[in-house]
Design an enzyme around this catalytic site. Structure first.
Site, PDB file in Angstrom:
ATOM      1  N   ARG A  53      96.802  16.763  -9.744  1.00 46.83           N
ATOM      2  CA  ARG A  53      97.552  16.534 -11.033  1.00 46.83           C
ATOM      3  C   ARG A  53      98.924  16.614 -11.040  1.00 46.83           C
ATOM      4  O   ARG A  53      99.621  16.858 -12.000  1.00 46.83           O
ATOM      5  CB  ARG A  53      96.960  17.526 -12.066  1.00 46.83           C
TER       6      ARG A  53
ATOM      7  N   ARG B  74     101.187  16.706 -17.526  1.00 45.32           N
ATOM      8  CA  ARG B  74     101.971  17.049 -18.675  1.00 45.32           C
ATOM      9  C   ARG B  74     103.098  18.074 -18.394  1.00 45.32           C
ATOM     10  O   ARG B  74     103.723  18.469 -19.459  1.00 45.32           O
ATOM     11  CB  ARG B  74     100.995  17.686 -19.818  1.00 45.32           C
TER      12      ARG B  74
ATOM     13  N   ARG C 225     103.910   8.540 -20.973  1.00 48.79           N
ATOM     14  CA  ARG C 225     102.463   8.785 -21.870  1.00 48.79           C
ATOM     15  C   ARG C 225     102.762   8.623 -23.291  1.00 48.79           C
ATOM     16  O   ARG C 225     102.008   7.597 -23.928  1.00 48.79           O
ATOM     17  CB  ARG C 225     102.037  10.161 -21.698  1.00 48.79           C
TER      18      ARG C 225
ATOM     19  N   ASP D  16      91.603   8.259 -13.995  1.00 49.16           N
ATOM     20  CA  ASP D  16      90.439   9.428 -14.226  1.00 49.16           C
ATOM     21  C   ASP D  16      89.168   9.229 -13.900  1.00 49.16           C
ATOM     22  O   ASP D  16      88.774   8.144 -13.600  1.00 49.16           O
ATOM     23  CB  ASP D  16      90.612   9.569 -15.802  1.00 49.16           C
TER      24      ASP D  16
ATOM     25  N   TYR E  17      79.151  14.873 -17.561  1.00 56.86           N
ATOM     26  CA  TYR E  17      79.897  14.576 -18.611  1.00 56.86           C
ATOM     27  C   TYR E  17      79.082  13.603 -19.380  1.00 56.86           C
ATOM     28  O   TYR E  17      79.164  13.350 -20.557  1.00 56.86           O
ATOM     29  CB  TYR E  17      81.530  14.142 -18.168  1.00 56.86           C
TER      30      TYR E  17
HETATM   31  O1  CP3 Z   1      95.730  14.290  -9.609  1.00 52.39           O
HETATM   32  C1  CP3 Z   1      96.176  13.319 -10.169  1.00 52.39           C
HETATM   33  O2  CP3 Z   1      97.405  13.497 -10.519  1.00 52.39           O
HETATM   34  C2  CP3 Z   1      95.470  12.174 -10.387  1.00 52.39           C
HETATM   35  C3  CP3 Z   1      94.821  11.599 -11.730  1.00 52.39           C
HETATM   36  C4  CP3 Z   1      93.813  12.478 -12.319  1.00 52.39           C
HETATM   37  C5  CP3 Z   1      93.865  12.905 -13.449  1.00 52.39           C
HETATM   38  N1  CP3 Z   1      92.292  13.458 -13.521  1.00 52.39           N
HETATM   39  C6  CP3 Z   1      94.708  12.731 -14.603  1.00 52.39           C
HETATM   40  C7  CP3 Z   1      94.518  13.057 -15.979  1.00 52.39           C
HETATM   41  C8  CP3 Z   1      92.788  12.799 -11.474  1.00 52.39           C
HETATM   42  C9  CP3 Z   1      92.535  12.899 -10.204  1.00 52.39           C
HETATM   43  C10 CP3 Z   1      91.992  13.432 -12.424  1.00 52.39           C
HETATM   44  C11 CP3 Z   1      90.414  13.751 -12.139  1.00 52.39           C
HETATM   45  C12 CP3 Z   1      89.616  14.346 -13.041  1.00 52.39           C
HETATM   46  N2  CP3 Z   1      89.563  14.039 -14.392  1.00 52.39           N
HETATM   47  C13 CP3 Z   1      88.728  15.497 -12.760  1.00 52.39           C
HETATM   48  C14 CP3 Z   1      88.397  16.298 -11.423  1.00 52.39           C
HETATM   49  C15 CP3 Z   1      89.411  17.190 -11.107  1.00 52.39           C
HETATM   50  C16 CP3 Z   1      89.274  18.195 -11.991  1.00 52.39           C
HETATM   51  O3  CP3 Z   1      90.561  18.676 -12.725  1.00 52.39           O
HETATM   52  O4  CP3 Z   1      88.480  19.093 -11.957  1.00 52.39           O
HETATM   53  C17 CP3 Z   1      88.036  15.638 -14.094  1.00 52.39           C
HETATM   54  C18 CP3 Z   1      86.937  16.774 -14.179  1.00 52.39           C
HETATM   55  C19 CP3 Z   1      88.629  14.608 -15.136  1.00 52.39           C
HETATM   56  C20 CP3 Z   1      88.215  14.535 -16.409  1.00 52.39           C
HETATM   57  C21 CP3 Z   1      89.166  14.991 -17.444  1.00 52.39           C
HETATM   58  N3  CP3 Z   1      90.164  14.175 -17.411  1.00 52.39           N
HETATM   59  C22 CP3 Z   1      89.271  16.140 -18.068  1.00 52.39           C
HETATM   60  C23 CP3 Z   1      88.264  17.218 -18.377  1.00 52.39           C
HETATM   61  C24 CP3 Z   1      90.622  15.867 -18.865  1.00 52.39           C
HETATM   62  C25 CP3 Z   1      91.037  16.830 -19.843  1.00 52.39           C
HETATM   63  C26 CP3 Z   1      91.652  18.067 -19.621  1.00 52.39           C
HETATM   64  C27 CP3 Z   1      93.132  18.092 -19.575  1.00 52.39           C
HETATM   65  O5  CP3 Z   1      93.660  18.464 -18.528  1.00 52.39           O
HETATM   66  O6  CP3 Z   1      93.493  17.459 -20.612  1.00 52.39           O
HETATM   67  C28 CP3 Z   1      91.196  14.866 -18.523  1.00 52.39           C
HETATM   68  C29 CP3 Z   1      92.680  14.424 -18.927  1.00 52.39           C
HETATM   69  C30 CP3 Z   1      93.547  14.027 -17.921  1.00 52.39           C
HETATM   70  N4  CP3 Z   1      93.412  13.315 -16.532  1.00 52.39           N
HETATM   71  C31 CP3 Z   1      95.107  14.249 -17.815  1.00 52.39           C
HETATM   72  C32 CP3 Z   1      95.351  13.802 -16.678  1.00 52.39           C
HETATM   73  C33 CP3 Z   1      96.930  13.506 -16.441  1.00 52.39           C
HETATM   74  C34 CP3 Z   1      95.767  14.709 -19.005  1.00 52.39           C
HETATM   75  C35 CP3 Z   1      95.646  13.667 -20.169  1.00 52.39           C
HETATM   76  C36 CP3 Z   1      97.023  13.565 -21.009  1.00 52.39           C
HETATM   77  O7  CP3 Z   1      97.926  13.281 -20.377  1.00 52.39           O
HETATM   78  O8  CP3 Z   1      96.880  14.062 -22.163  1.00 52.39           O
END
Ligand code: CP3
Length: 348
Positions: free
Chosen positions: A29, A33, A42, A79, A156
């Site tokens: 990540r 944010r 964003r 994602d 999910y």
């Molecule tokens: O790592 C990186 O920077 C690459 C991008 C990336 C994202 N999600 C961007 C993201 C990667 C590799 C993921 C993987 C992901 N997504 C996983 C597996 C890794 C982990 O965290 O366990 C999972 C379970 C998801 C599903 C997901 N996406 C959830 C549950 C959420 C909401 C939780 C949160 O942090 O808000 C997301 C949103 C998400 N994916 C964000 C980002 C940068 C935040 C969204 C935003 O900008 O509002």
């Protein structure tokens, strides 16, 4: 003097089994944010999914942490839930809460999903982001692509949202195992095509995120975490010989032991619930490991961050290691603490 050719990219060297005097570093990540520049892009995109599907803006946010910190790898901005969306599930994000999806709990839901061949229609912008990044990244920076592991993605799709204990997915696995296995198989096949297309577009490493692997007990872990990871790895390596793959069966505990051998992945990513000393003895003996600083240090910083970072580097110093957090960095992290972690890894 080594040139910055692909052969000398430090991440690829570690993945090939080389023990480096300074471990390469990137962060889960890392585009997120906690960075003001991410929040600005964003806002420009409007919402998270529009950002994922806009190749220019997704390229920009992927590059932001590379510009700011000079990480050794960039991870494609996308994602894991784009695959269910490409298979026809409805997907949206509720601000402050997380993802929501239409659910798959009965055969009729499954029947509405699209065939694997149709996924590229939705996912084409992601491949364009990969192509953009190939031209835009510094020559020493490795480009990592990724997908969710079938079990984690299924949790999910079945629940329609994130769950603490993955209860709905376990329920379907127990009560309608045939449907559960059909869903897992569809996700596995779609994941192979998605990752293969990312590699064709220029991604140099693949990472399989199995965030909820830890909730699968014994035999179920073998069937629903190990076996799909092995199937994906075997097929990707058949189609793209030499492609390095990182597996992340998060919170697998004792089941991290032998994971690389049993699946064929080149590197096992570790969460921070296992100690680095334990993992060096039990997991790194089979090859490269990645991890595993607790992401809370990116919030709290200070001497504890420095001490824990040094301890992890030292524990893994006798074998191939890629430094990373044990899970994604959180939005409340302080960007200065990320710099402190990098300086500690690189400066000793
Ligand atoms: O790592 C990186 O920077 C690459 C991008 C990336 C994202 N999600 C961007 C993201 C990667 C590799 C993921 C993987 C992901 N997504 C996983 C597996 C890794 C982990 O965290 O366990 C999972 C379970 C998801 C599903 C997901 N996406 C959830 C549950 C959420 C909401 C939780 C949160 O942090 O808000 C997301 C949103 C998400 N994916 C964000 C980002 C940068 C935040 C969204 C935003 O900008 O509002």
């Amino acid at each position: 003097m080594l040139q910055n050719t692909p052969e000398t990219k430090t991440i690829l060297r570690a993945l090939a089994g080389e023990t480096l005097s300074t471990p390469p570093i990137w962060m889960m990540r890392q585009a997120g944010r906690y960075l003001p520049e991410y929040k600005a892009t964003r806002a420009q995109a409007g919402d998270f999914l529009s950002l994922c599907y806009n190749p220019d803006l997704a390229t920009e946010v992927t590059l932001q942490p590379i510009r700011r910190y000079g990480f050794d790898a960039a991870i494609l901005f996308a994602d894991i839930l784009l695959v269910p969306q490409a298979l026809g599930a409805d997907l949206w994000f509720v601000t402050g809460e997380g993802p929501r999806l239409s659910t798959v709990t009965v055969q009729a839901d499954f029947d509405k999903l699209k065939p694997v061949d149709d996924i590229h229609e939705t996912l084409n912008p992601i491949y364009q982001t990969v192509r953009n990044l190939v031209g835009a990244l510094p020559p020493q920076t490795t480009l990592i692509g990724f997908a969710g592991a079938p079990w984690t993605v299924a949790t999910y799709m079945i629940a329609g949202q994130g769950t603490k204990d993955q209860g709905p997915a376990h329920l379907l696995r127990n009560e309608n195992n045939e449907l559960f296995e059909k869903l897992l198989d569809l996700i596995t096949k779609a994941t192979i095509e998605y990752m293969s297309a990312q590699i064709e577009a220029g991604a140099e490493v693949m990472k399989i995120f199995d965030s909820w692997a830890g909730s699968l007990p014994g035999g179920a872990f073998e069937k629903y975490a190990l076996a799909p990871a092995r199937e994906i790895t075997t097929e990707l390596k058949k189609r793209h010989p030499g492609i390095p793959i990182i597996g992340f069966p998060r919170e697998a505990g004792d089941k991290y032991i032998g994971f690389a051998k049993k699946t064929g992945v080149d590197c096992v990513a570790l969460d921070n619930s296992v100690s680095a000393e334990w993992a060096a003895q039990n997991v790194q003996i089979d090859g490269c490991v990645q991890g595993n600083l607790a992401s809370t240090h990116m919030v709290t910083g200070g001497q504890a961050l420095v001490d824990n970072t040094r301890a992890i580097v030292k524990a893994f110093s006798k074998g191939p290691h890629i430094f990373n957090l044990g899970h994604g960095i959180t939005p409340d992290a302080n960007p200065d603490n990320v710099q402190l972690m990098i300086d500690t890894v690189r400066g000793g």
